[in-house]
Design a protein around this motif. Structure first.
Motif, short mmCIF file in Angstrom:
data_model
loop_
_atom_site.label_atom_id
_atom_site.label_comp_id
_atom_site.label_asym_id
_atom_site.label_seq_id
_atom_site.Cartn_x
_atom_site.Cartn_y
_atom_site.Cartn_z
N LYS A 127 -10.00 11.19 33.36
CA LYS A 127 -10.82 10.12 32.77
C LYS A 127 -10.17 9.58 31.51
O LYS A 127 -10.22 8.36 31.25
CB LYS A 127 -12.22 10.66 32.47
N LEU A 128 -9.56 10.46 30.73
CA LEU A 128 -8.88 10.03 29.50
C LEU A 128 -7.74 9.07 29.84
O LEU A 128 -7.57 8.03 29.18
CB LEU A 128 -8.34 11.26 28.77
N GLU A 129 -6.98 9.38 30.88
CA GLU A 129 -5.88 8.50 31.30
C GLU A 129 -6.43 7.16 31.79
O GLU A 129 -5.85 6.10 31.52
CB GLU A 129 -5.07 9.19 32.39
N GLU A 130 -7.56 7.21 32.50
CA GLU A 130 -8.18 5.98 32.99
C GLU A 130 -8.61 5.09 31.84
O GLU A 130 -8.38 3.87 31.85
CB GLU A 130 -9.40 6.35 33.84
N GLU A 131 -9.23 5.69 30.81
CA GLU A 131 -9.69 4.90 29.66
C GLU A 131 -8.51 4.36 28.87
O GLU A 131 -8.56 3.23 28.35
CB GLU A 131 -10.58 5.75 28.77
N ALA A 132 -7.43 5.14 28.76
CA ALA A 132 -6.24 4.66 28.06
C ALA A 132 -5.65 3.45 28.78
O ALA A 132 -5.21 2.48 28.16
CB ALA A 132 -5.21 5.78 27.94
N ALA A 133 -5.65 3.51 30.12
CA ALA A 133 -5.13 2.38 30.90
C ALA A 133 -5.99 1.14 30.70
O ALA A 133 -5.47 0.01 30.61
CB ALA A 133 -5.09 2.76 32.38
N GLU A 134 -7.31 1.32 30.62
CA GLU A 134 -8.20 0.18 30.40
C GLU A 134 -7.96 -0.44 29.02
O GLU A 134 -8.04 -1.67 28.87
CB GLU A 134 -9.66 0.64 30.53
N LEU A 135 -7.65 0.39 28.02
CA LEU A 135 -7.34 -0.14 26.70
C LEU A 135 -6.05 -0.95 26.73
O LEU A 135 -5.96 -2.02 26.10
CB LEU A 135 -7.23 1.00 25.69
N ARG A 136 -5.05 -0.47 27.47
CA ARG A 136 -3.78 -1.20 27.58
C ARG A 136 -4.01 -2.60 28.15
O ARG A 136 -3.37 -3.56 27.74
CB ARG A 136 -2.80 -0.43 28.47
N VAL A 137 -4.93 -2.71 29.09
CA VAL A 137 -5.23 -4.01 29.69
C VAL A 137 -5.79 -4.97 28.66
O VAL A 137 -5.53 -6.18 28.70
CB VAL A 137 -6.23 -3.83 30.86
N GLU A 138 -6.54 -4.45 27.69
CA GLU A 138 -7.18 -5.30 26.68
C GLU A 138 -6.25 -5.70 25.54
O GLU A 138 -6.54 -6.66 24.82
CB GLU A 138 -8.40 -4.57 26.09
N LEU A 139 -5.12 -4.99 25.38
CA LEU A 139 -4.26 -5.23 24.22
C LEU A 139 -3.71 -6.66 24.16
O LEU A 139 -3.70 -7.26 23.08
CB LEU A 139 -3.12 -4.21 24.19
N PRO A 140 -3.23 -7.25 25.28
CA PRO A 140 -2.68 -8.61 25.17
C PRO A 140 -3.70 -9.63 24.68
O PRO A 140 -3.37 -10.56 23.92
CB PRO A 140 -2.22 -8.92 26.60
N GLY A 141 -4.96 -9.49 25.08
CA GLY A 141 -5.99 -10.44 24.65
C GLY A 141 -6.41 -10.24 23.21
O GLY A 141 -6.90 -11.17 22.56
N ALA A 142 -6.23 -9.02 22.71
CA ALA A 142 -6.54 -8.69 21.31
C ALA A 142 -7.96 -9.06 20.91
O ALA A 142 -8.21 -9.45 19.77
CB ALA A 142 -5.52 -9.34 20.37
N ASP A 143 -8.89 -8.96 21.84
CA ASP A 143 -10.30 -9.21 21.52
C ASP A 143 -10.84 -7.97 20.81
O ASP A 143 -10.95 -6.91 21.42
CB ASP A 143 -11.08 -9.46 22.82
N PRO A 144 -11.18 -8.07 19.52
CA PRO A 144 -11.61 -6.87 18.78
C PRO A 144 -12.85 -6.20 19.36
O PRO A 144 -12.97 -4.98 19.30
CB PRO A 144 -11.85 -7.40 17.36
#
Length: 218
Positions: A127-144
């Motif tokens: 689950k930790l790896e899954e959540e880390a991957a979801e955060l990576r997806v959000e990084l380009p958009g940089a929506d705080p």
């Protein structure tokens, strides 16, 4: 107070900090007394009664139990108390003003008691790896807002991981903070011997000094 205990304990400091803590109890009890609600003696009576009520194997006629059965009986008693105060639901009564990591662990411990839990630590790591991957997806958009949500999910899973390993997540983080502080001070000390500060060198030089400090600790 917790810091004084961790330092050995540091008894002179503990004496002072316990006084500060006691002052808060006395202060709030006095305010409640002046408003006609309760007095300091009522506070002492309430906690004494609670200890007796929640430990029938010590103060009552219940037979001696092992640690696990005592913990289960404690939780049953607390659930009955919440029900008597009309606080329904598995998660009712977990204080919202607890440190966030501690509250996350308590919430998930409650959920685990009714079967809502990963079967093993491996599931938490997945689950930790899954959540880390979801955060990576959000990084380009940089929506705080989105990134805060994903970082929150990561921290929540980490609190779960500590719980599954029977560790206190707050204690784990305090240890990590202390280690970082100690090692960074070591980096500063190494640079100072050359007449330098962290502001005078690049990241590569600081990383090299950091690795040297870690090696010395080992």
């Amino acid at each position: 107070m917790a810091e004084a205990i961790q330092r050995g304990p540091d008894f002179p400091a503990l004496l002072d900090e316990l006084g500060n803590l006691l002052f808060q109890v006395v202060y709030h009890a006095q305010m409640a007394s002046e408003l006609g609600h309760f007095a300091f003696a009522d506070v002492a009576t309430a906690i004494s009664d609670k200890m007796v009520r929640r430990h029938p194997h010590v103060f009552g006629e219940a037979t001696a139990r092992d640690v696990m059965s005592q913990s289960n009986a404690w939780e049953v008693q607390k659930a009955e108390e919440r029900a008597s105060r009309a606080k329904a639901g598995t998660l009712a009564g977990v204080p919202v003003n607890l440190p966030a990591l501690t509250r996350a662990a308590k919430l998930t411990r409650r959920a685990a008691r009714v079967g809502f839990d990963w079967p093993d630590v491996g599931g938490v790591l997945d689950k930790l790896e899954e959540e880390a991957a979801e955060l990576r997806v959000e990084l380009p958009g940089a929506d705080p807002v989105r990134m805060a949500d994903e970082v929150g999910d990561l921290l929540f899973v980490l609190a779960n991981l500590a719980r599954k390993l029977e560790l206190d997540p707050e204690e784990c983080l305090r240890g990590a903070n202390a280690k970082f502080e100690r090692r960074f001070q070591g980096v500063e000390a190494r640079l100072a011997r050359s007449g330098l500060t962290p502001a005078d060198v690049d990241l590569e030089a600081m990383e090299a000094a950091w690795r040297e400090v870690k090696t010395e600790e080992k």
